[in-house]
Design a protein around this motif. Structure first.
Motif: not given
Length: 626
Positions: A114-117, A123-124, A149-153
């Motif tokens: 996860k990154v935030t901008l 999600v990268v 739901a978060a794909l980074s999980e």
């Protein structure tokens, strides 16, 4: 979404993009970037540039005149003069720029991160496709369309797709297409096409790697990304012989404030006790020269400041100490530096808005340098930023990254809390200005787009500029005042922070300087260093205790049998563990344990008020007290 040679070729095969006539395509694989240029009717390469449409150079031997030109201060003694034409920020667009989010080396292979901008989570992932040896970077909004739901999980499948950990939906990171829903599989082994509609697909964003940095383009699809200027580059990173050592740290500091700090050399002597900053400071006799460029088809901006790399404040201080005087005429203060200024390199700071700054001292004739420092600042969100930096040097080796982290974290701690104390005032002034625009211009109504483009006077009214070095600060402040209202989600987030009381106080030092959360948890190299230090610490302690215990046991056994039995195991152990050997081994184990523990603590909160006070005691050594 990924920017890759083959993928871009496929895009072009679909036909010419309906932008301005026919579009010719150019991909630079060596430099990891893509550029598009409109072609003229004859098919020749046009005279067209995406980098420079306006260049303005400003310099002055009198800083007070520059201050008056920009109407910064309304003091009674201020003089008026005609203003020089400067670059306009009317068309600057944050969504039309690439933004750095993470070092590629900090991105695990085949694992979503996860990154935030701009207060939006993405999600990268670096993916290695089973059909190719090439490594791709793909990115999507960090939200599964099924139940948000978060794909980074989740995980990366063997085919390189994002898979949600909640119900197993899978998505192609290149285009966001939902490629599998396990619950609607057909007998043929694929998901029912009727069940995968547009609503079931995620949102992909263009992603690429440039100079070791992962960049995202939040402002549209691949077509928009290809038409925008590629991420700005630091020239020396591409040059043979230069090595790069990188660092990363998250800060609870707004990215605009952090960038202002980076471009402010005058704080170096006082906040850091570092003499090198003084070489970037200007004076009335050695003024700061500015050069500005409008880039990215009018949607970007670049500014370069230059000054002779000679001591200014330090020269003034030395003269006061030698003469025993505290009131020194400006001519006296700079007379010693004029003699060496002609042979001095040029201290240069380059700002590619909105993210990249690099600084170095260049040879005045050749423009070359052997060392520079570069900074990529990611606007994580309002009041939050990711600091990514690199030392770029012409050396035969690179400094180990964990050493760079320790050195720079100690350096960053010295003024980060100061920025936190500044931030509440700056952001409060911004929030107040937004509320006034909201009341007077219906900011969230029909006139929203017009109101967002109204320049503010937050920094112009809040800051008091006086230093000759602050020419660039004035222009950068004008840039923020003109454009920050256009930052995605910033208006609503600022108002929420203001109304929720988040701007009423400054967080404690343990929060603003929490290295574990801000750095260790996001840097794989530092995590490895901490693990290794913990192992060394444990092994050293166990080794010391074990050797002492064995020696004690052997001595007790020999005493019990009266010292006899030279062939016994206890005798051989006691003979082997001679006092000199035992003292050396245990001593080295204690030193190793102490050193490992000391290094490990460098990755936790460290800079207490006592540390600050010790640094403050050093200021009079660099600047004589009145």
């Amino acid at each position: 979404m990924v920017l890759q040679n083959e993928y871009c070729k496929q895009l072009i095969l679909f036909g010419s993009l309906s932008i301005v006539g026919t579009v010719s395509f150019q991909f630079n694989a060596a430099h990891n970037h893509v550029s598009l240029f409109p072609s003229n009717k004859l098919g020749n390469s046009p005279t067209f540039s995406t980098t420079t449409q306006l260049k303005v150079a400003t310099s002055s031997s009198r800083f007070d005149q520059f201050v008056d030109d920009n109407a910064i201060d309304n003091d009674a003694n201020a003089k008026t003069s005609s203003s020089s034409k400067a670059a306009s920020f009317d068309n600057f667009d944050y969504n039309s720029c690439w933004h750095p989010v993470i070092w590629a080396q900090d991105l695990p292979l085949d694992k979503p991160t996860k990154v935030t901008l701009f207060d939006t989570d993405y999600v990268v992932a670096r993916t290695s496709s089973s059909s190719s040896d090439a490594i791709e970077v793909v990115a999507m909004e960090d939200r599964c369309p099924h139940k948000s739901a978060a794909l980074s999980e989740g995980r990366i499948t063997s085919k390189g797709n994002f898979q949600c950990a909640y119900h197993g939906w899978s998505f192609d990171g290149k285009n966001g297409q939902c490629v599998e829903i396990p619950q609607v599989m057909t007998s043929g082994g694929s998901s029912s096409p009727q069940m995968i509609s547009d609503r079931a697909c995620g949102t992909a964003v263009p992603a690429m790697v440039s100079q070791g940095m992962v960049w995202l383009f939040p402002g549209g699809n691949l077509e928009s990304a290809l038409l925008a200027s590629p991420p700005p580059r630091v020239p020396e990173i591409d040059m043979e012989g230069f090595k790069m050592s990188t660092v990363v740290r998250d800060f609870p500091i707004d990215y605009s404030i952090l960038l202002e700090n980076i471009m402010d050399p005058d704080h170096g002597l006082f906040a850091h006790g570092a003499k090198g900053f003084d070489l970037y400071s200007a004076s009335n006799d050695m003024p700061q020269e500015l050069e500005e460029e409008i880039t990215n088809n009018g949607k970007g901006w670049k500014i370069i400041s230059r000054v002779k790399a000679s001591e200014t404040l330090l020269a003034f201080d030395k003269l006061r100490r030698v003469d025993g005087k505290k009131d020194i005429d400006n001519e006296d203060a700079t007379s010693n530096t004029k003699a060496t200024a002609s042979s001095s390199p040029i201290a240069t700071t380059t700002f590619h808005a909105p993210n990249l700054v690099y600084q170095c001292r260049r040879d005045e004739e050749t423009g070359e340098t052997s060392f520079l420092t570069a900074f990529w600042i990611c606007p994580v969100g309002t009041g939050r930023s990711r600091f990514m930096s690199a030392s770029v040097a012409k050396t035969p080796f690179s400094i180990p990254r964990w050493i760079m982290h320790i050195v720079l974290n100690n350096f960053l701690d010295q003024d980060t809390h100061l920025l936190a104390t500044q931030q509440r005032h700056v952001l409060s002034a911004e929030a107040k200005n937004i509320q006034e625009l909201n009341d007077g211009k219906q900011l969230f109504g029909g006139a929203s787009s017009d109101a967002k483009n109204i320049p503010t006077k937050v920094r112009k009214n809040l800051y008091v500029y006086r230093s000759p070095t602050e020419k660039v600060a004035i222009r950068v402040g004008a840039f923020w005042d003109a454009t920050l209202n256009r930052v995605p989600k910033r208006i609503n987030t600022l108002l929420d922070m203001s109304q929720g009381g988040a701007l009423n106080h400054t967080p404690s030092r343990s929060i603003t300087l929490d290295r574990k959360t801000q750095h260790t948890n996001i840097c794989r190299n530092s995590q490895d260093t901490v693990r290794n230090c913990n192992r060394i610490h444990r092994v050293a302690r166990v080794t010391s205790l074990l050797l002492v215990g064995i020696k004690a046991w052997a001595t007790v056994v020999l005493d019990a049998i009266g010292g006899g039995g030279t062939s016994s195991f206890a005798f051989r152990l006691n003979r082997w563990l001679k006092p000199a050997f035992l003292i050396k081994t245990v001593g080295l184990s204690i030193i190793a344990s102490w050193l490992a523990n000391k290094i490990r603590r460098e990755f936790d909160f460290k800079y207490t008020e006592d540390c600050r006070d010790k640094d403050l005691e050093n200021i009079p050594k660099l600047w004589l007290d009145e």
